[in-house]
Structures are given as structure tokens and as C-alpha cells.
Design a protein around this motif. Structure first.
Motif, short mmCIF file in Angstrom:
data_model
loop_
_atom_site.label_atom_id
_atom_site.label_comp_id
_atom_site.label_asym_id
_atom_site.label_seq_id
_atom_site.Cartn_x
_atom_site.Cartn_y
_atom_site.Cartn_z
N LEU A 242 31.73 46.45 47.16
CA LEU A 242 31.65 45.78 45.87
C LEU A 242 31.04 46.69 44.82
O LEU A 242 30.15 47.50 45.13
CB LEU A 242 30.81 44.50 45.97
CG LEU A 242 31.35 43.40 46.90
CD1 LEU A 242 30.37 42.23 46.94
CD2 LEU A 242 32.72 42.93 46.44
N ASP A 243 31.52 46.57 43.58
CA ASP A 243 31.00 47.36 42.46
C ASP A 243 30.16 46.44 41.58
O ASP A 243 30.68 45.47 41.00
CB ASP A 243 32.14 47.94 41.63
CG ASP A 243 33.03 48.87 42.44
OD1 ASP A 243 32.48 49.61 43.29
OD2 ASP A 243 34.26 48.85 42.24
N SER A 244 28.86 46.73 41.45
CA SER A 244 28.00 45.86 40.66
C SER A 244 28.42 45.82 39.20
O SER A 244 28.23 44.80 38.51
CB SER A 244 26.54 46.31 40.77
OG SER A 244 26.37 47.62 40.23
N ALA A 245 29.04 46.90 38.71
CA ALA A 245 29.47 46.94 37.31
C ALA A 245 30.50 45.87 37.01
O ALA A 245 30.66 45.45 35.85
CB ALA A 245 30.03 48.32 36.97
N ALA A 246 31.22 45.41 38.03
CA ALA A 246 32.23 44.38 37.81
C ALA A 246 31.61 43.04 37.43
O ALA A 246 32.30 42.16 36.91
CB ALA A 246 33.08 44.22 39.07
N PHE A 247 30.32 42.89 37.69
CA PHE A 247 29.64 41.63 37.39
C PHE A 247 28.74 41.74 36.15
O PHE A 247 27.85 40.92 35.95
CB PHE A 247 28.81 41.19 38.60
CG PHE A 247 29.63 40.97 39.83
CD1 PHE A 247 30.36 39.81 39.99
CD2 PHE A 247 29.69 41.95 40.82
CE1 PHE A 247 31.14 39.62 41.13
CE2 PHE A 247 30.46 41.77 41.96
CZ PHE A 247 31.19 40.59 42.12
N THR A 248 29.00 42.76 35.32
CA THR A 248 28.17 42.98 34.14
C THR A 248 28.10 41.74 33.25
O THR A 248 27.03 41.39 32.74
CB THR A 248 28.70 44.18 33.34
OG1 THR A 248 28.62 45.35 34.16
CG2 THR A 248 27.89 44.39 32.07
N GLY A 249 29.24 41.08 33.05
CA GLY A 249 29.25 39.90 32.18
C GLY A 249 28.32 38.81 32.69
O GLY A 249 27.56 38.20 31.91
N ASP A 250 28.37 38.54 33.99
CA ASP A 250 27.47 37.53 34.57
C ASP A 250 26.02 37.97 34.46
O ASP A 250 25.14 37.16 34.13
CB ASP A 250 27.83 37.29 36.04
CG ASP A 250 29.19 36.64 36.22
OD1 ASP A 250 29.40 35.55 35.65
OD2 ASP A 250 30.04 37.23 36.91
N LEU A 251 25.76 39.23 34.74
CA LEU A 251 24.37 39.73 34.68
C LEU A 251 23.81 39.62 33.27
O LEU A 251 22.66 39.18 33.08
CB LEU A 251 24.32 41.18 35.16
CG LEU A 251 24.56 41.38 36.67
CD1 LEU A 251 24.79 42.85 36.98
CD2 LEU A 251 23.37 40.85 37.46
N GLU A 252 24.61 39.98 32.28
CA GLU A 252 24.13 39.88 30.89
C GLU A 252 23.86 38.43 30.52
O GLU A 252 22.91 38.14 29.79
CB GLU A 252 25.15 40.51 29.95
CG GLU A 252 25.24 42.03 30.08
CD GLU A 252 26.29 42.64 29.17
OE1 GLU A 252 27.12 41.86 28.62
OE2 GLU A 252 26.30 43.87 29.02
N ARG A 253 24.68 37.52 31.02
CA ARG A 253 24.50 36.11 30.71
C ARG A 253 23.21 35.55 31.32
O ARG A 253 22.57 34.65 30.76
CB ARG A 253 25.71 35.33 31.25
CG ARG A 253 25.66 33.82 31.05
CD ARG A 253 25.76 33.47 29.57
NE ARG A 253 25.70 32.04 29.35
CZ ARG A 253 24.60 31.30 29.37
NH1 ARG A 253 23.44 31.89 29.59
NH2 ARG A 253 24.65 30.00 29.15
N LEU A 254 22.79 36.09 32.46
CA LEU A 254 21.68 35.53 33.21
C LEU A 254 20.34 36.21 32.98
O LEU A 254 19.29 35.64 33.31
CB LEU A 254 22.00 35.58 34.71
CG LEU A 254 23.26 34.84 35.17
CD1 LEU A 254 23.49 35.07 36.65
CD2 LEU A 254 23.16 33.36 34.88
#
Length: 324
Positions: A242-254
Motif C-alpha cells: 500500500l502507498d500512504s500517499a494514496a490516502f492523502t485526502g483522508d489524512l488531510e481531512r482527519l
């Protein structure tokens, strides 16, 4: 404690009286041939096969009435089962619902639960076609869902192959963040995240779309991204990167809420459950159907393991119903 009700309690009504309040609120569905009223309903299986799954919600284990209305619980109970049907690549057709309820429960709470089930099912043409009622010390909601494959093969967890793209549809970590806000008594910080826990929104149409697009494996992300990716990896005998960068949108939201609560947002995204997104694999070069986005790849090495940015995931990740 839940607010008192001006209406009757469950103990004030007979079983038939309570059912008479519930049945008019429930949708029949597009595939129902015989509605509730006999010993069993009849639902068409146009494909000749049907997908079936069941799940249960237990008061004070999976929800609290102090936090959740009957409608909240009804919506959540429907979504978590409909998502399992979608994860097989099937179109949901019907639900049956068994309820255990204490006598001092307001009848209006049960009516709210029926409205919540209907709110999720009716737009999809899904019927709520029967079930059972019993008394007990706490509320238990057990749902069995059925689905139609539409002539396609089911999409299993075991079909991923090295070189496949790993893709995800839905949000990641939002429900866990909402639960943390409820536990902390800070729901005013982000009502949307609290709503994502009480009434999760699953990309149900993405399941059949993934099947039509050639998905090789798929499952509902109910117990956390890492835990469920591990299940897919073990079933398929492969490794998942898994690439953590793919979840950037969720991370920024949280991150803002995570900072206030002293939590690392990545923990919610990777370990948090009950978002009911879909994790799927597709052959390399596939055009991913909306709203799937690539989040990693399938590899031959490390059979049954998950790595994030090249780092092995912890052995114990996500939610376990018995370990907590």
C-alpha cells in the motif's frame, strides 16, 4: 441515557401491535414476490443463484443508545450488510431482520430503526421482507442480506494476482474518527465525522461496477484497511503493498481532529473500521471504475503480508470482535 419517549413502550404493545407499526414503514423491494405476512417471504433469484450474508449489532458492543437513534442503527445495520453483498459484485435484493428488544424500549425507537432500514434500502429497490422479534435485556439487530449476481461470477477474496492494482472506493478512517469524538465527548468538533460513524455511507454501486470492470478480488473494508488487506493477501496467497500517499485526502481531512484528540491520523486511516468502503484488485492497466482509486499493488513476495511504503504492517491491526 436516551431521552424519554411520550409514546408507548414495547411492553405496552403485543408482538402483532408492534409489527403493525413497523411493516408499513418497510420497503417491499423490486424482487419481492410475496411480502411479509406469511411464515416466509418469497424473493426472486433471477440469476438462479443468490448471495447471502449476515451481520449483527449488539447494544453497548457495537452501538450505544445514548449516541445512536433507532434510525442511526437501522441505517448502519443495513449498510454493513449491503456492503458485503456489493463486495461480492452483486446487487442487493432483500433483507430479513431479527430484533431482540427490552420491554422498556420506546416503540418509537423501533419505528425509527425501521425508517433507517428503509432509508438505505428503498432507493436501491431492496426489500425488507421479514424477520423475527424477541425480548431480551439489550437491543440486538441481526440482519441477513441477499443479492443477485446478474449472471456474473462472484468476486472472491482469493483472486488477486501479482501485478494487479490495489484500489479502494470510499473513505478511510472517518468512522474511527467519529467514534473517537463520541468517546471524547467532543462531537461539536466535526459533526460530519460523527455522522460517518453513526450512519456510514458505502459505495454500494461500486461493487457490481468493479465486477463488470474485471476486478480479480474484492472485500468490504469493515475492520480496518490493514486487517482487511491482509485477509485478501492471505486468501490470494500474495503480498499487498500500500502507498500512504494514496490516502492523502483522508489524512488531510482527519488531521485537525486527530491533533485535538492527540491521535495520529494515519492510525485511523489504516486501522479504523466501519467505513464500509470496498478494497479490490484489478489487472494492471485496467481503467478503474468510479469511485475507485489506486492505493497500491499486488506482489508475489511476502505471501499473506501487507506493507505500507515498504514497511511491514503490525501483526495485530484493525478491529477484532474478541480481542477488541
Amino acid at each position: 441515557m436516551p431521552a424519554p419517549s411520550d409514546g408507548p413502550l414495547v411492553s405496552d404493545l403485543s408482538e402483532d401491535g408492534l409489527l403493525a407499526r413497523i411493516f408499513p414503514l418497510l420497503p417491499l423491494g423490486d424482487d419481492t414476490e410475496l411480502a411479509p405476512g406469511d411464515d416466509a417471504a418469497v424473493v426472486s433469484a433471477r440469476d438462479g443463484r443468490f448471495v447471502v450474508t449476515t451481520d449483527v449489532l449488539v447494544e453497548d458492543r457495537h452501538f450505544r443508545r445514548a449516541w445512536s437513534s433507532g434510525e442511526d442503527v437501522g441505517r448502519r445495520a443495513a449498510v454493513q450488510n449491503l456492503a458485503d453483498v456489493a463486495a461480492m459484485g452483486a446487487r442487493p435484493t432483500s433483507l430479513v431482520v431479527a430484533l431482540v428488544i427490552p420491554g422498556d424500549l420506546p416503540a418509537s425507537w423501533v419505528e425509527g430503526l425501521a425508517r433507517g432500514l428503509a432509508a438505505e434500502c428503498e432507493p436501491l429497490g431492496v426489500g425488507v421482507v421479514g424477520g423475527d422479534l424477541s425480548g431480551g435485556p439489550v437491543v440486538v439487530v441481526a440482519v441477513t442480506a441477499h443479492g443477485d449476481l446478474g449472471g456474473r461470477a462472484p468476486v472472491l477474496r482469493s483472486g488477486a494476482r501479482p501485478g494487479d492494482v490495489v484500489a479502494h472506493a470510499g473513505v478511510a478512517g472517518w468512522s474511527a474518527a467519529g467514534l473517537a469524538l463520541l468517546h471524547a465527548g467532543r462531537t461539536e468538533l466535526d459533526r460530519e465525522l460523527v455522522g460517518a460513524h453513526l450512519r456510514p455511507v458505502a459505495p454500494l454501486g461500486a461493487g457490481p461496477a468493479a465486477a463488470a470492470a474485471g476486478a480479480t478480488a474484492m472485500l468490504d473494508v469493515s475492520d480496518g484497511m490493514l486487517r482487511d488487506a491482509g485477509r485478501l493477501a492471505r486468501a490470494s496467497g500474495v503480498g499487498v503493498e500500500l502507498d500512504s500517499a494514496a490516502f492523502t485526502g483522508d489524512l488531510e481531512r482527519l488531521r485537525a481532529v486527530a491533533g485535538v484528540l492527540g491521535v495520529v491520523a494515519e492510525r485511523w486511516v489504516l486501522d479504523g473500521g466501519e467505513d464500509h468502503g470496498l478494497l479490490a484488485t484489478f489487472p494492471a492497466g485496467s481503467v478503474l471504475p468510479e469511485p475507485f482509486r489506486a492505493v497500491g499493488r499486488v506482489v508475489a513476495a511476502g505471501e499473506g503480508t501487507v506493507r505500507v511504503d515498504g514497511v511491514p504492517a503490525p501483526a495485530r491491526s484493525g478491529w477484532d470482535h474478541f480481542a477488541g
